[in-house]
Design an enzyme around this catalytic site. Structure first.
Site, PDB file in Angstrom:
ATOM      1  N   GLU A  77       0.724  -1.374  -0.009  1.00 39.86           N
ATOM      2  CA  GLU A  77      -0.080  -0.091   0.148  1.00 39.86           C
ATOM      3  C   GLU A  77       0.808   1.160  -0.012  1.00 39.86           C
ATOM      4  OE1 GLU A  77      -0.662  -2.675   1.812  1.00 39.86           O
ATOM      5  OE2 GLU A  77      -2.555  -3.309   1.396  1.00 39.86           O
ATOM      6  N   HIS A 112     -11.358  -4.028   8.890  1.00 38.84           N
ATOM      7  CA  HIS A 112     -11.885  -3.978   7.534  1.00 38.84           C
ATOM      8  C   HIS A 112     -13.375  -3.314   7.454  1.00 38.84           C
ATOM      9  CE1 HIS A 112      -9.085  -7.094   6.969  1.00 38.84           C
ATOM     10  NE2 HIS A 112      -9.150  -7.104   5.554  1.00 38.84           N
TER      11      HIS A 112
END
Lengths: 400, 330, 324
Positions: free
Chosen positions: C60, C129
């Site tokens: 990321e 999440h």
């Protein structure tokens, strides 16, 4: 008096605990002379221009317009170049500037101390409509005044529709009120809305009083007497003789006064004032004349002293100079009654035999706060005032 | 490149002399600029942090000698050499480091964030390892836009333990990016030796990703330039490359760092490795003197101009937080 | 006017932007061959080829850092961070690089990149999440933050974001991906910083964004049955947010409730409430009330997750508080 470095909220009356700065007439950096108006203070009673106690340059202004601050709060500072600020007066600690009364604790009941819990919009509308929040009942949590409450109060106070009616041809513009006029308007609106009035009307025969007044005026050392002086004397004496009626509505209850203070309504150059003659019930009419005249004169000129206002259960409002038979007045906020006085009229009354008899009569209306006085109280008080007026000799000397 | 290393013909030897003198001149600009900054920092004339690359000049100068104007580089906190070697104007450099409105970044970036997009210098960076992915993105732009350009990431050995190096090596290999990784291996990461920070080996690491890697004497500007021209060409063809340049950090991590953590004996040997001294030894004394005088004049003029710069104002600075579109709230 | 799912509208915006501008490139984890974890980017690889639509490794920090470099280099990258929670790994690239480049380089460059990322609970994804972290980004000068509530807005706002010179964090509530909405045939860009009046009302203003707009509308229906007329404002973009639009509505209703799925404390609602308490002070006839998630992570257990999410009943209760 040494030049104070600070300009504080003055105490402008016996009962004043806080005030609102409604206008600054001087700005930071401005040179002012002694006697120049520095700012305008409004209390729940009056609006007052406060003059500079000395010449100097205004330094910092610490309290914004509209802020309610306790007496003694530093409002502004003098800027005295080159000189060290003088020591603070050894008085009680000065409340923090800038902060109005602290917000109430979450559990606080409806406010009594002049800090009204109101939403920002309600405050804005109250300003715009000229509604005194003290007169508005809040319908929100903790008695919070909301916009709807102000609108309601405004609508019930003003007979005019909210939408202004079309201005008729030739009608002039709306004139802004002076601070004094605005304060009077607000106080009267509040009084009329909040105080449950009742009214008692009667006449007093004043032939004897007027004759006595003629004789007294002829005496060398007697001050110039007027009917108002007699009325103040009679009212004060009535309160002295019936001290149970010398009381006012305060903080949800009745406060006893006992000072026999009596106010006198004065329509002055800058608006309506009601300075209070202290201890009227303990004075003779000549003393009353001597003390009342400067009081009335100051009020007429629109420059009452701070100590002239406040206190007293009753005011005398005499419109007898005008062709009016009766005046039905509004009780001054903070007092319990007001005596409306009309002109002296020559009338025929039937004597014991039913024959016409010429009398000189004064129309009297006593307006009372029903929270403080009931009907018989008012009648007793008014009756005593009338009997004193009709037997005026007792008023010449102070009571024994 | 030693003057007598190879017995080439006289003309090419003369060319090489001219090239070497130019490399020397560029190194000397970096050196004198940083020496001047060191002094100005000590005098309080330059605010903030400054990280000097004195002793390392051969790396940026050697690598940038192999770059074109359209090539790009992402730098790190020790980036003065990268900026000046890529062609950032000396005057606007000093103006920036002194926090002046006329600085190349308007005084917003200073030493640690100096950039000049006009010469492909994408920015010094206050975050160790952060320039690596930026260079990869720049390489991606070169690739997609078919500019023919190469992107270079300069990083120190102190960045070798940053995840972004590992991630970027992987991405560059995966996408065949026209990218060159230049490690200025000075043996130190901030205040600690790299030996106490990193157990790996950069050459082996690159190899693990299938990336060609070479080590060069980072104090020999000619050797760096020669190696760079080779790896830049390979990178330009979509084969990302690693070039490890072994060099020395002479000053502390930042100015004011007394380097008590370093062995004084070690510091005493540093002048022997000085890339400028080594280069000058291969040049004529007259040439060196002439270049030195010229560079010192240029530095003096740039500093004088920078001192005359104006202070930036906050309104203009605020106006550059966003592009001139909708106002943001803050 | 065609009915389209929210996720599909986003894909359509990406496709149209790539067709209109060859500098638009797309990369992220599993966006190319797999078509994205929610299928948003499905078909784009086939349409535009592997050079412009790329799967990345699970990196990321480097995905976003590369987007910064690519944007400075003349591309208009749209990158995807698979779950907003993963932005933590990429924060340096977002906060120190993307957000600051324009400023710290003296306006020499802009960073025309978009970071698409899904937020929100409700799908059983658990603590790592499900978070709504948009306030992090709205707090960073240099970033723009967008959060659409419906398919048409998602399309129009994404088109604007892609063409925007500044870095835009484009936040998609994952519970909306399957939601259907009308997407006009001639849908165009929607400007950032302008709210949409989702429902007109007179008694109270309810400000929301993203999926919370639907919650607010449900609450408004329930309130209408009780004679309360709630105006629902869809903020659309959080940074910049439409201060003037909210103030105009507040000046009409004099009551304000701010709703979001993110935790209430230190959130977007706090900023809006603070600004309105300042610039809208004299308009307020009631306290400003926020509705957000409790100050806790999202739990996995479905019943706890359901209890965590701010619902229409909470919004209605907040509205009623302002009417006391």
């Amino acid at each position: 008096m040494t030049a104070a470095a600070q300009i504080v909220m003055p105490k402008l009356g016996l009962t004043m605990t806080e005030g609102v700065v409604v206008e600054w007439k001087a700005q930071p950096g401005q040179q002012v002379a002694e006697g120049d108006v520095l700012f305008v203070v409004e209390t729940d009673k009056i609006a007052n221009e406060v003059e500079a106690p000395r010449s100097g340059v205004i330094g910092e202004i610490l309290v914004d317009i509209g802020a309610t601050v306790p007496v003694g709060t530093v409002l502004a500072r003098w800027r005295d170049e080159g000189s060290a600020p003088p020591p603070k007066p050894a008085a009680a600690p000065v409340p923090a500037a800038r902060s109005p009364a602290p917000p109430p604790a979450p559990s606080a009941p409806a406010p009594q101390s002049g800090r009204h819990i109101a939403t920002p919009l309600a405050r804005r509308l109250a300003r715009e409509f000229g509604v005194d929040l003290a007169t508005v009942r809040g319908s929100g949590p903790r008695g919070r005044i909301k916009a709807a409450d102000v609108r309601h109060a405004s609508a019930s106070a003003e007979p005019r529709p909210v939408e202004p009616a079309p201005v008729p041809a030739g009608a002039g513009p709306v004139e802004a009120l002076s601070h004094v006029q605005a304060a009077v308007a607000r106080r009267m609106t509040a009084a009329k809305q909040e105080i449950p009035h009742f009214y008692l009307a009667t006449e007093a025969e004043v032939s004897e009083l007027l004759a006595l007044q003629e004789r007294l005026r002829a005496l060398p050392d007697c001050p110039r007497l007027t009917l108002t002086h007699w009325l103040l004397a009679a009212t004060g004496r009535a309160l002295a003789e019936l001290p149970e009626f010398d009381k006012v509505w305060a903080e949800g209850g009745v406060r006893r006064l006992g000072g026999t203070d009596v106010g006198v309504a004065v329509d002055g150059e800058r608006g309506l004032f009601a300075p209070v003659l202290r201890g009227a019930g303990r004075l003779g009419v000549a003393q009353i004349a001597g003390r009342a005249e400067p009081l009335i004169e100051r009020a007429r000129a629109g420059r009452p002293l701070p100590e002239d206002g406040g206190g007293g259960a009753l005011t005398v409002s005499n419109v007898g100079r005008h062709p009016v038979t009766y005046l039905t007045p509004i009780v001054n906020p903070g007092q319990a009654a007001i005596l409306g006085v009309g002109r002296v009229r020559d009338v025929f009354r039937p004597d014991a035999d039913g024959k016409p008899l010429l009398k000189r009569e004064l129309g009297l209306v006593l307006a009372c706060d029903h929270r403080v006085l009931n009907g018989t109280d008012g009648a007793a008080l008014l009756g005593r005032i009338v009997s004193l007026i009709e037997a005026p000799l007792r008023l010449v000397a102070p009571p024994v | 490149m030693a003057r007598n290393a190879k017995g080439g013909d006289a003309a090419s030897a003369a060319d090489r002399d001219v090239e070497l003198l130019e490399l020397y001149r560029r190194m000397l600009i970096v050196r004198r600029a940083e020496e001047r900054l060191s002094q100005m920092f000590a005098d309080g004339e330059v605010p903030g942090f400054i990280h000097l690359s004195i002793g390392q000049e051969a790396v940026p100068v050697g690598v940038c000698a192999a770059l074109r104007l359209e090539d790009t580089l992402a730098s790190n906190h020790r980036g003065h050499g990268h900026a000046l070697a890529k062609g950032l104007d000396l005057e606007r450099f000093f103006l920036e480091v002194m926090g002046r409105a006329e600085g190349v970044c308007g005084g917003r970036g200073g030493s640690m964030h100096i950039a000049d997009m006009g010469v492909g210098m994408l920015g010094a960076n206050g975050i160790v390892g952060a320039g690596l992915p930026i260079a990869a993105g720049s390489a991606l732009a070169h690739q997609v836009r078919r500019t023919g350009g190469v992107a270079v990431a300069f990083f120190g050995d102190g960045a070798m333990a940053e995840g972004t190096l590992h991630e970027t090596l992987n991405l560059a290999a995966l996408w065949h990016l026209p990218m060159l990784f230049v490690c200025e291996d000075n043996g130190w990461g901030e205040f600690s030796p790299t030996s106490r920070q990193f157990t790996g080996d950069l050459i082996a690491l690159a190899g693990a990703f299938g990336i060609d890697a070479a080590t060069v004497d980072g104090n020999d500007v000619a050797a760096v330039a020669r190696a760079a021209s080779k790896v830049v060409a390979a990178a330009r063809d979509g084969c990302p490359q690693v070039l490890r340049c072994v060099t020395n950090r002479v000053h502390g991590h930042y100015e004011g760092d007394p380097q008590r953590y370093r062995d004084p004996a070690d510091l005493e040997t540093l002048p022997n490795h000085d890339p400028l001294r080594r280069c000058a030894a291969k040049l004529g004394a007259d040439d060196v003197a002439k270049v030195t005088a010229e560079v010192e004049d240029r530095i003096a003029a740039a500093v004088a101009a920078a001192r005359a710069g104006t202070e930036p104002d906050i309104a203009r600075a605020r106006a550059d937080v966003y592009s001139p579109c909708e106002a943001a709230h803050g | 006017m065609a009915e389209t799912r929210f996720g599909k509208a986003i894909g359509q915006a990406l496709a149209d932007a790539m067709r209109d501008d060859p500098d638009v490139v797309l990369f992220g984890e599993d966006v190319a061959v797999p078509g994205g974890p929610f299928g948003v980017t499905r078909g784009l690889l086939d349409a535009f080829g592997p050079e412009r639509v790329r799967d990345t490794p699970i990196s990321e920090a480097t995905i976003v850092g590369a987007a910064v470099g690519a944007a400075i280099g003349g591309l208009k990258p749209v990158v995807e961070i698979m779950f907003m929670d993963f932005c933590g790994i990429a924060m340096d690239a977002i906060v120190n690089q993307a957000a600051k480049a324009r400023f710290m380089f003296g306006g020499q460059c802009s960073v025309p990149m978009v970071l698409r990322t899904p937020h929100g609970a409700g799908v059983g994804a658990g603590p790592q999440h499900s978070q709504c972290l948009e306030a992090w980004f709205a707090h960073i000068p240099g970033l723009r933050v967008v959060c659409p509530s419906n398919a048409a807005d998602a399309y129009g706002l994404l088109r604007t974001a892609i063409d925007h010179p500044d870095p835009v964090i484009f936040v998609e509530n994952k519970s909306l991906y399957a939601a259907k909405g009308d997407l006009p045939e001639n849908a165009g860009p929607i400007p950032l910083g302008r709210l949409r009046v989702a429902r007109e009302g007179a008694d109270v203003t309810v400000v929301a964004y993203g999926a919370a707009v639907g919650t607010a509308l449900t609450a408004a229906d329930a309130l209408a049955a009780d004679g309360v007329s709630a105006e629902v404002l869809d903020l659309r973009s959080i940074q910049p947010w439409d201060e003037a639009g909210v103030l105009a509505s507040l000046a009409k209703t004099h009551r304000l409730v701010v709703v979001h799925e993110a935790v209430e404390a230190f959130g977007v609602g706090a900023e809006i409430a603070a600004r309105m308490a300042d610039v809208g002070f004299d308009e307020l006839d009631a306290p400003i009330v926020r509705v957000g998630a409790p100050f806790m992570p999202v739990a996995f257990a479905p019943n706890v997750e359901a209890a965590y999410l701010p619902g229409a009943a909470q919004v209605a209760a907040a509205v009623r508080r302002t009417l006391e």
